[in-house]
Design a protein around this motif. Structure first.
Motif, mmCIF file in Angstrom:
data_model
loop_
_atom_site.group_PDB
_atom_site.id
_atom_site.type_symbol
_atom_site.label_atom_id
_atom_site.label_comp_id
_atom_site.label_asym_id
_atom_site.label_seq_id
_atom_site.Cartn_x
_atom_site.Cartn_y
_atom_site.Cartn_z
ATOM 1 N N VAL A 1154 0.837 -1.190 0.000
ATOM 2 C CA VAL A 1154 0.000 0.000 0.000
ATOM 3 C C VAL A 1154 0.879 1.249 0.000
ATOM 4 O O VAL A 1154 0.626 2.225 -0.722
ATOM 5 N N ILE A 1155 1.942 1.221 0.819
ATOM 6 C CA ILE A 1155 2.837 2.388 0.877
ATOM 7 C C ILE A 1155 3.459 2.630 -0.490
ATOM 8 O O ILE A 1155 3.524 3.765 -0.991
ATOM 9 N N ARG A 1156 3.941 1.565 -1.111
ATOM 10 C CA ARG A 1156 4.601 1.713 -2.405
ATOM 11 C C ARG A 1156 3.611 2.263 -3.439
ATOM 12 O O ARG A 1156 3.932 3.174 -4.213
ATOM 13 N N ALA A 1157 2.398 1.683 -3.456
ATOM 14 C CA ALA A 1157 1.416 2.120 -4.447
ATOM 15 C C ALA A 1157 0.988 3.566 -4.174
ATOM 16 O O ALA A 1157 0.790 4.359 -5.110
ATOM 17 N N SER A 1158 0.815 3.925 -2.895
ATOM 18 C CA SER A 1158 0.388 5.284 -2.563
ATOM 19 C C SER A 1158 1.446 6.292 -2.997
ATOM 20 O O SER A 1158 1.117 7.378 -3.498
ATOM 21 N N GLU A 1159 2.723 5.966 -2.777
ATOM 22 C CA GLU A 1159 3.779 6.888 -3.193
ATOM 23 C C GLU A 1159 3.785 7.036 -4.709
ATOM 24 O O GLU A 1159 4.029 8.126 -5.244
ATOM 25 N N ASP A 1160 3.559 5.911 -5.412
ATOM 26 C CA ASP A 1160 3.526 5.989 -6.873
ATOM 27 C C ASP A 1160 2.354 6.840 -7.346
ATOM 28 O O ASP A 1160 2.462 7.594 -8.332
ATOM 29 N N ALA A 1161 1.218 6.707 -6.658
ATOM 30 C CA ALA A 1161 0.012 7.432 -7.087
ATOM 31 C C ALA A 1161 -0.098 8.814 -6.442
ATOM 32 O O ALA A 1161 -1.021 9.568 -6.761
ATOM 33 N N ASP A 1162 0.825 9.111 -5.498
ATOM 34 C CA ASP A 1162 0.850 10.412 -4.825
ATOM 35 C C ASP A 1162 -0.467 10.698 -4.103
ATOM 36 O O ASP A 1162 -1.089 11.745 -4.236
ATOM 37 N N VAL A 1163 -0.949 9.714 -3.358
ATOM 38 C CA VAL A 1163 -2.189 9.887 -2.593
ATOM 39 C C VAL A 1163 -1.831 9.848 -1.108
ATOM 40 O O VAL A 1163 -2.247 8.953 -0.359
ATOM 41 N N TYR A 1164 -0.971 10.787 -0.683
ATOM 42 C CA TYR A 1164 -0.461 10.772 0.691
ATOM 43 C C TYR A 1164 -1.553 11.032 1.722
ATOM 44 O O TYR A 1164 -1.485 10.483 2.834
ATOM 45 N N PRO A 1165 -2.636 11.825 1.444
ATOM 46 C CA PRO A 1165 -3.689 11.959 2.469
ATOM 47 C C PRO A 1165 -4.356 10.641 2.790
ATOM 48 O O PRO A 1165 -4.589 10.315 3.954
ATOM 49 N N ASP A 1166 -4.705 9.850 1.732
ATOM 50 C CA ASP A 1166 -5.292 8.523 1.986
ATOM 51 C C ASP A 1166 -4.285 7.629 2.697
ATOM 52 O O ASP A 1166 -4.654 6.819 3.568
ATOM 53 N N LEU A 1167 -3.016 7.759 2.334
ATOM 54 C CA LEU A 1167 -1.987 6.917 2.969
ATOM 55 C C LEU A 1167 -1.888 7.237 4.453
ATOM 56 O O LEU A 1167 -1.692 6.322 5.273
ATOM 57 N N VAL A 1168 -2.054 8.506 4.822
ATOM 58 C CA VAL A 1168 -2.011 8.862 6.244
ATOM 59 C C VAL A 1168 -3.126 8.152 6.988
ATOM 60 O O VAL A 1168 -2.918 7.590 8.072
ATOM 61 N N ARG A 1169 -4.346 8.170 6.413
ATOM 62 C CA ARG A 1169 -5.480 7.470 7.043
ATOM 63 C C ARG A 1169 -5.153 5.991 7.221
ATOM 64 O O ARG A 1169 -5.396 5.394 8.273
ATOM 65 N N TYR A 1170 -4.628 5.372 6.162
ATOM 66 C CA TYR A 1170 -4.320 3.932 6.211
ATOM 67 C C TYR A 1170 -3.242 3.640 7.258
ATOM 68 O O TYR A 1170 -3.365 2.703 8.059
ATOM 69 N N LEU A 1171 -2.187 4.446 7.267
ATOM 70 C CA LEU A 1171 -1.089 4.178 8.189
ATOM 71 C C LEU A 1171 -1.514 4.386 9.637
ATOM 72 O O LEU A 1171 -1.011 3.704 10.536
ATOM 73 N N LEU A 1172 -2.406 5.345 9.881
ATOM 74 C CA LEU A 1172 -2.895 5.508 11.243
ATOM 75 C C LEU A 1172 -3.650 4.264 11.687
ATOM 76 O O LEU A 1172 -3.565 3.861 12.861
#
Length: 1698
Positions: A1154-1172
């Motif tokens: 998920v982290i790798r895909a989020s960085e590729d897609a530049d969706v860091y706000p959604d990634l913050v939600r997921y990582l929390l």
């Protein structure tokens, strides 16, 4: 003082730099020299190594890679001692290695540090620690032995030496310490003297010390002396002393009195001090060497100063004794190895002349056997003799240097002294002292021996000869021979009086020694005469003598034939034979005549000797036919045979077998050719067959290979000798494989009645023809059938054997063969007996007699072939009753039962021992069902299938196959190539499987159908079993199999089977359906069994419908389903949807993806939600790190600060590095500041242009790398103040200094860099690199500061590097100064001369030029001064006076035309008497008309072209110059030219002196005539006295009378008459004394005999040495030289000069 006249000669043996030793290693701690043999140098760069220099070949040093703190070479041998400190301790590890053997001798670990060590003897090492001294022997396994404790005066001293005396009873330890505070330059010396016997120490002040042995007169044992030198500072006064004292004086013996002397140091050497002392045992001299190169030489006995000079301009730090030459080696800081030796030609004249110490000169001459004191010794001897001090005179003669008084005259003097009654004769005293002193010379030995022989005391001679006290001569041998021949022979041998030695050996009949001695001395006696002499009395001795002559180098001096004839003339046959046998051993062709001769004489006289000679085979060149005839006549038939070469001769001799030893005859046959040998064999058999048969057999045996076996056999067969054939073949049989040979041997043995041998060969041999042998034996009909039995048994002729034995009624042998020989062949015997219709009772009895030994199978086979199997019924039943389980027994019995039809089914089913395959095969043609029973019992699958197929028994076959459950069997019957497969399948489906109640059998059948790929048949089978309500309808496996088979064979039925069946494996079947691409069926199966995850995977992975999957997930609402959906969405790039699905699934497992895909897609706000969400489930550094990174990406720095304050597992260092790498510097700054990574924080602040903060962070980091980064960034930003702060922390690291300097310089910041370096000088950690780099910068950019910098910090500079910089920048003055500081004087001098305007300074150059190593630079300096500074050239040359070639300097100046310029220099060096200098100065004096200096130069320095100078100035306009020319002619012996020149200039006095000195009468008389002609009467009178010895009286009177000058000649006449009157009186007196001496001698001869007894009484037994008191009296002063012009002895006053 000229070096050639100095008493001590100095020589440069070697310079260490010339063999590759760096100057930095030429120090006291790196260089050791334990003896005159080796120098050892320890190097630490470029690598650790030890260099060993053998002084015998110094230019070939041995360099070995060795790491050690110290290395010492053994004084005598190639043994190396090494010392190294153990890391981290104060302990030293010591090792001793043998370099030649490449082996370690021993090692030891010292518990304390060894501060000094030294070889004190070849076997002993002295070890000095801070507190104690140890001795360590290299022999054995011993450890160091403590000798003594160091005294307090040696505390904090540097130990510089340690020595022991030769007896190892006295030890001395020497150290130095800083001087007194008021004079610290003067080093203080301390010494500890230790007595091993007394175990006591004494502390003294001394800088150097050494032991010596000295023999004090009156004490036969040498005394132990110690000499030590000290220099101390007390009460403002410097005291320098040398002390010599005796150690351990012997009570009651003469002792050595203590001596001391002053050491005088020149004013310039007041702070110099002794560093070493060496004592020459050869000359008894003490050498004291000081640090600054001064040498003091003192006499050991008297402590008298002998010599002082400076031997080295450089400090000396090491010395070693050179015992072989009586001197010492010294090594200075320049690396010069200097050898100081006594100048034997000048030291005695120096002591007697310069020091005016005659007694010391004589003592030195005597001790060292030195020249120069001859006149003094002779004068002293004469004085003692005149004073009748014969004992002292004898001692002086014995000790006289170079034996100048050991002459016949001295002996004659002592002989001439009359013997006083009651006293020892002076002559005997003289000889006694000589014997005590050493060895007598030839004349002395002869005279002493004459006295002893007269007294018949030859035991004294023997003792003296044994002690080597006498010098042997031929005359001495002749004298001794009158009393003892043996002793005389020893003397002759020592004197090498060869003819006398040979004569003596001949007289003693020791002729063998004559040859040995003659060879040793190269003498050639008359050997023939000697041999004839020996023959007359000792024949055997003559043989030995002749043999020794034959062994002489260069060959025998007498011909062998001549020697032999000498023996034969006296009928000495044995002796002649012995001689010839020895000399003819080499067996040479040229000795053929002598070989024949020695054989002839012995064959005629002693045949047995000749036989022995021939047996040895030592001769091969004699006359063989002649010797053969003589051998035949002498009855030596074997020798005759060996020598004859014709067949008739051989046949004639060979038949004499009665007189020939058989073995010899056999050996002779070995020498004949094949044809001749066969002929001789036939002759021998023809002459006496019976008598010679054994010999012929032996010959045939021995040489069968050469003669041929067939040929030998033919000979025996020709004479029908089967006995010979038997014996011959018997020996050959074991090595032959020829069948014919073996058969003939069997035949011969049979015909000679050797039945046992026939039996043995037939039994053991493997090579005869069996058929042929069998037939022969059957025809021979031997009474014993064993040979035939052997053949037939071994080669398979048993039926023929049985038939032969049965037909010949040898039934006993049949029974014996079957029972004892080979029971295994009984079946063949039985078969043949049946064929021969033998009665059954005999056969049955024969079988029963063998029983269990009988092989059943072949027996049954034999009987079965003849249809006589029933014959064995009784035998088989008997075996069964005995419990036999042999399969063949039961097979045979079963066959009998089957044939008799006696309930065979029972036997086949119950008997466990028969072979089913064999019995079944037997039943196939009789009853196939019985065969099936037998095959089923033995599981004979192939046989059963074949018999059922063949007989259409498919039902039996189907039942058997189902029951067997064997996969291979099923594979075979279901093979498509099986033509009966369909019939079998029908029986299996219809009968075999429905009948079966075993699930295993059903399963095996189904598996077999599957393996055979019969899906339709299998479906048919399974539907019948599963769907038709059979016992297996609900079987789990069968339902699985039905569906799986339908999937593979008929997919259309699958959905129906899924709906109808419930008891199958849903997950497994579903997976198979997926694999078969039946996705809807698989989805139905998973859905039916509630396998929602597998079902959604089918939708996602196979049907590929994310929408149906999402719909299915909403329906089932399972986390696992949502998780699978999320993963699929993630794979499809639906990152936001996937994150939403992961959150619904509450799945944190895929956070990495998920982290790798989020960085590729530049969706860091959604990634913050997921990582929390993920952080709540897992504690992963990756998660926390990515959360921080995501915050940074969306610029939420506040959340980052809050997050890192709460507990987390993020790897903040890695996160910070990542943020830094991606230029997120603000976020990185927060992280680095939080984790206190000041190095990264500093770099980050640099990127943010916050330089002050970066410097603060770098200060906290305190890392060189960080400082450099911040510094370089500040430099680039021109923040030089901050850059300097950073730079100061960098440049203290040597490795980083150069990088900083280059960075500054590359950017042109020169002033800032210099400021940085100048600031760095004051740092506590300032190192050499900073000082050096600043110097380089000054050289490049601030040259005006360079010299000041160099002078201030010269000791802290890397001079080579700065030299290169100055050379590049052309700062010559500074470069010169650096070269001087680095001891590169050659380069310094070259620089000064090449760039003099900038770098030349006269005083400095003088200091430089004397230290250069290259000689050529001296002369380059001369040219330089000549061209640029001619006014100072003399000052410079005076400095180089001891180093330059004065001739070359003069040549240089002469070529330059400025010879006058160096006149002061030439005057200063003229004392060396160099030709070029003398000639140049003389030339200048002539030009300057300075005749006084010219005459002085000529008088003092005679090495020049005298004649050339005289010719040049003899016509000079100045009178005094012409006088000088005359003077030169006189010195050169050109008397006439000198006189002519003096007469020409009216210098008559010079002319008269020249004539007088010439010694030529003609010149003197010519000068008289000249004076008369010139009317110079006064000159005439003066000339008479000046030339008095040359003038003849008659000529003088004649000239005076003719020219009326008698009055002027009268004084001469008076003198002449007085002189000759005195001479006549002396002659008369001498004649009268001679007559008296003759009479006295006659009287003495008469008294000699009468006095013999008296001499015998006076002569002591061993001539003991008398005591040797010191020499009394002084030396008379030499007579004063006569003054004037050679006045006559009666003292007439001299006449005035003209």
């Amino acid at each position: 003082m000229a070096a050639a006249n100095a008493p001590i000669a100095m020589k440069e043996v070697l310079t260490l730099p010339s063999i590759g030793i760096s100057p930095q290693f030429i120090t006291f701690t790196n260089v050791t020299m334990e003896s005159e043999k080796y120098i050892c140098v320890r190097e630490t760069a470029p690598q650790n190594s030890v260099v060993i220099i053998d002084m015998n070949m110094p230019m070939q040093p041995l360099r070995r890679p060795i790491t050690a703190d110290s290395a010492l070479m053994n004084p005598n041998s190639r043994i190396l001692a090494l010392k190294a400190q153990l890391p981290g301790t104060t302990q030293d590890h010591l090792q001793i290695f043998n370099i030649e053997l490449k082996a370690k001798i021993k090692s030891h670990q010292m518990p304390e540090q060894v501060v000094f060590w030294k070889w004190i003897s070849p076997k002993l090492l002295g070890l000095v620690t801070q507190t104690s001294v140890y001795h360590w022997s290299i022999e054995g396994e011993s450890e160091p032995v403590k000798m003594f404790e160091r005294t307090a005066n040696l505390a904090n001293n540097q130990i510089i030496n340690y020595k022991c005396d030769p007896s190892e009873k006295w030890l001395v330890l020497i150290g130095i310490a800083p001087g007194a505070p008021e004079r610290p330059q003067l080093v203080k010396g301390n010494m500890q003297l230790f007595s091993v016997d007394q175990q006591r120490s004494q502390a003294l002040e001394a800088h150097a010390a050494s032991f010596a042995q000295f023999k004090v007169p009156g004490n036969e044992n040498p005394s132990i002396l110690i000499s030590f030198a000290t220099k101390s500072f007390n009460a403002g006064q410097i005291t320098s002393k040398l002390h010599v004292i005796e150690l351990g004086a012997q009570p009651g013996k003469s002792s050595f009195s203590k001596k001391q002397a002053d050491l005088f140091f020149p004013p310039d050497f007041q702070d110099d001090f002794p560093v070493a002392m060496q004592i020459s045992h050869k000359y008894a001299l003490i050498y004291v060497i000081t640090k600054l190169g001064l040498l003091f030489v003192y006499d050991l006995e008297t402590a008298t100063a002998v010599y002082r000079n400076r031997i080295s301009p450089d400090p000396i730090f090491l010395t070693s004794e050179a015992s072989a030459v009586g001197g010492f080696y010294a090594i200075n800081r320049r690396g010069q190895v200097l050898l100081a030796t006594v100048n034997e030609a000048t030291i005695v004249p120096f002591v007697s002349g310069q020091l005016n110490n005659l007694e010391l000169a004589v003592n030195l001459a005597k001790r060292g056997n030195l020249p120069g004191a001859e006149n003094l010794v002779v004068q002293r001897f004469q004085e003692l003799f005149a004073q009748t001090k014969y004992k002292e005179a004898a001692e002086l003669a014995a000790e006289s240097p170079q034996g100048i008084l050991r002459t016949p005259d001295t002996v004659a003097k002592f002989q001439s002294v009359p013997v006083q009654a009651g006293q020892t004769a002076p002559l005997l005293q003289y000889f006694s002292i000589l014997l005590t002193w050493g060895k007598l010379n030839a004349f002395e030995s002869l005279e002493l021996s004459r006295l002893v022989v007269n007294q018949n005391k030859k035991n004294l001679l023997e003792n003296w000869l044994a002690e080597d006290k006498l010098e042997c001569s031929e005359e001495l041998g002749d004298l001794v021979k009158t009393v003892d021949n043996d002793l005389a022979l020893k003397i002759y041998i020592k004197a090498r009086a060869t003819p006398k030695v040979v004569a003596a050996f001949a007289e003693r009949r020791e002729f063998d020694k004559i040859l040995i001695y003659s060879k040793q001395v190269g003498y050639t006696p008359d050997y023939l005469f000697l041999l004839q002499t020996i023959l007359r009395t000792d024949p055997q001795g003559a043989v030995n003598f002749a043999l020794m002559m034959s062994q002489m180098e260069g060959g025998c001096p007498v011909d062998y034939n001549t020697i032999t004839d000498l023996f034969l003339q006296r009928n000495l046959i044995r002796e002649a034979t012995a001689f010839l046998l020895d000399v003819l051993k080499p067996n040479l062709p040229e000795h053929a005549f002598l070989q024949t001769k020695v054989l002839e004489i012995n064959l005629v006289t002693f045949p047995n000797v000749a036989d022995a000679i021939l047996a040895n085979g030592m001769f091969s060149h004699y006359d063989r036919p002649r010797i053969a005839q003589l051998c035949e006549k002498a009855g030596l038939y074997v020798r005759a045979l060996q020598h004859y070469s014709e067949l008739p001769d051989i046949k004639r001799v060979i038949v004499n077998t009665h007189a020939i030893e058989p073995q010899s005859l056999v050996e002779f046959f070995g020498t004949l050719s094949r044809e001749w040998a066969l002929e001789c064999m036939k002759d021998l058999l023809l002459v006496n067959l019976r008598g010679n048969l054994q010999i012929i057999v032996q010959v045939a045996k021995e040489y069968c290979e050469q003669l041929g076996v067939d040929s030998c056999i033919k000979i025996f067969e020709q004479f029908k000798s089967y006995e010979g054939l038997y014996f011959f073949l018997g020996s050959y049989l074991s090595s032959s494989e020829d069948p014919d040979i073996h058969f003939k041997y069997i035949e011969a043995a049979a015909k000679t009645g050797q039945i046992k041998e026939v039996e043995r060969v037939t039994r053991e041999s493997n090579f005869y023809d069996a058929e042929k042998t069998k037939n022969f034996l059957m025809e021979a009909k031997l009474p014993d059938a064993r040979p035939l039995i052997n053949v037939c048994d071994r080669f398979g002729f048993v039926p023929d054997l049985t038939h032969y034995l049965y037909t010949n009624n040898m039934l006993r042998y049949i029974e014996g063969y079957v029972q004892k020989v080979n029971p295994g062949n009984a079946p063949l015997v039985v078969g043949q007996l049946l064929d021969d219709e033998c009665p059954e009772d005999f056969i049955k009895g024969l079988i029963l007699s063998v029983r269990s030994l009988l092989p059943v199978e072949p027996l049954v086979e034999e009987c079965e072939k003849r249809n006589r199997l029933r014959l064995l019924t009784q035998f088989l039943e008997h075996l069964v009753s005995e419990g036999s389980q042999d399969v063949h027994v039961h097979n045979a019995l079963g066959k009998i039962i089957i044939d008799s039809n006696n309930n065979p089914e029972h036997f086949l089913t119950t008997n466990p021992y028969y072979d089913s395959r064999v019995v079944g095969k037997y039943c196939e043609k009789r009853d196939p069902t019985l065969a099936v029973v037998a095959y089923r019992r033995g599981q004979c699958d192939d046989e059963l299938i074949n018999v059922t197929n063949k007989n259409s028994l498919f039902k039996l076959q189907a039942r058997y196959v189902v029951e067997r459950m064997d996969g291979d069997l099923w594979e075979k019957v279901l093979n498509p190539e099986n033509e009966y497969r369909r019939q079998l399948i029908d029986q299996v489906v219809s009968t075999a499987l429905p009948e079966s109640k075993s699930p295993e059998q059903v399963s095996a059948a189904v598996k077999a159908f599957m393996t055979a790929d019969l899906p339709h048949e299998l479906i048919e089978l399974l539907e019948k079993i599963v769907l038709q309500n059979s016992a297996f309808s609900g079987n789990f496996n069968l339902q699985n199999l039905l569906i799986l088979t339908a999937i593979k064979a008929d997919p259309s039925r699958v959905m129906d089977y899924i709906n109808r069946l419930d008891n199958f494996d849903g997950p497994a079947v579903g997976e198979v359906a997926v694999e078969a691409q039946l996705y809807e069926e698989a989805f139905a199966i998973f859905k039916k069994f509630n396998l929602n995850v597998q079902a959604v995977n089918v939708l996602l992975d196979n049907i590929r419908s994310i929408d149906r999957a999402v719909e299915f997930a909403f329906r089932v609402e399972e986390d696992a389903v949502w998780s699978q959906v999320a993963k699929a969405q993630l794979r499809e790039g639906l990152v936001s949807d996937a994150i939403e699905s992961f959150i619904r699934a509450d799945d944190a497992t895929q956070f990495l993806d998920v982290i790798r895909a989020s960085e590729d897609a530049d969706v860091y706000p959604d990634l913050v939600r997921y990582l929390l969400m993920v952080r709540q489930k897992v504690k992963e550094p990756k998660v926390d790190g990515e959360l921080i990174y995501a915050y940074a990406k969306i610029d939420r720095l506040g959340e980052i600060e809050e997050f890192i304050l709460i507990p987390n597992v993020a790897n903040l260092q890695n996160v910070g590095d990542r943020l830094f790498d991606e230029a997120l510097y603000e976020a990185a700054k927060i992280i680095f500041a939080f984790i206190s990574n000041w190095a990264k924080l500093a770099v980050t602040l640099v990127r943010l242009k916050q330089f002050q903060g970066a410097v603060d962070a770098a200060r906290k980091a305190n890392s060189a790398k960080t400082w450099k980064e911040v510094c370089f960034a500040c430099v680039d930003a021109e923040e030089f103040r901050l850059a300097q702060i950073c730079g100061l922390n960098i440049i203290i690291q040597v490795d980083d200094l150069e990088e900083v300097s280059e960075y500054y310089q590359n950017r042109g910041c020169f002033n800032e860099l210099i400021s940085l370096m100048e600031s760095g000088l004051g740092l506590e950690r300032a190192h050499m690199g900073i000082f050096t780099e600043l110097g380089v910068l000054y050289a490049r950019y601030r040259p005006e500061k360079l010299m000041e910098h160099i002078k201030l910090f010269s000791t802290r500079l890397n001079i080579p590097k700065l030299i290169r910089a100055c050379d590049e920048q052309q700062h010559w003055k500074e470069l010169t100064y650096l070269y001087i500081q680095y001891d590169e004087f050659d380069n310094a001098a070259t620089t000064v001369m090449n760039h003099s305007p900038e770098s030349w300074d006269h005083m400095q150059f003088k200091d430089i030029i004397v230290k250069v190593a290259s000689v050529e630079l001296y002369y380059k300096a001369v040219h330089f001064y000549l061209q640029e500074h001619p006014d100072l050239i003399n000052d410079m040359l005076n400095v180089l006076a001891l180093r330059v070639d004065h001739t070359r300097v003069v040549d240089i100046m002469r070529k330059a035309g400025h010879l006058r310029l160096v006149k002061p220099y030439m005057v200063a060096v003229q004392s060396n008497n160099v030709s070029a200098v003398n000639e140049a100065l003389n030339e200048i004096y002539v030009e300057e008309e300075d005749y006084d200096r010219l005459r002085e130069s000529i008088d003092l320095h005679d090495n020049f072209d005298q004649i050339g100078l005289a010719q040049k100035i003899e016509k000079h306009e100045l009178l005094e110059m012409r006088r000088v020319a005359a003077y030169i002619y006189k010195k050169a012996g050109r008397w006439k030219q000198s006189i002519a020149l003096s007469k020409k200039d009216n210098h008559y006095k010079d002319a008269m002196e020249t004539a007088s000195q010439s010694g030529e009468r003609e010149l003197a008389e010519e000068l008289l005539v000249y004076f008369i002609e010139q009317g110079k009467k006064e000159c005439f009178a003066s000339c008479l006295f000046v030339c008095y010895d040359l003038l003849r009286a008659d000529v003088v009177l004649e000239l005076a009378w003719i020219h009326n000058m008698i009055d002027f000649a009268f004084p001469y006449l008076l003198q002449f008459i007085r002189e000759y009157t005195g001479k006549v009186d002396e002659l008369i007196k001498d004649k009268i004394e001679a007559q008296k001496e003759v009479k006295a001698k006659e009287q003495e001869e008469k008294e000699v005999i009468a006095q013999q007894n008296m001499y015998a009484q006076l002569l002591p037994l061993a001539l003991p040495a008398p005591p040797m008191p010191g020499m009394g009296g002084g030396f008379a002063p030499p007579p004063p030289p006569m003054g004037g012009m050679g006045m006559p002895p009666f003292g007439m006053p001299p006449m005035g000069s003209y």
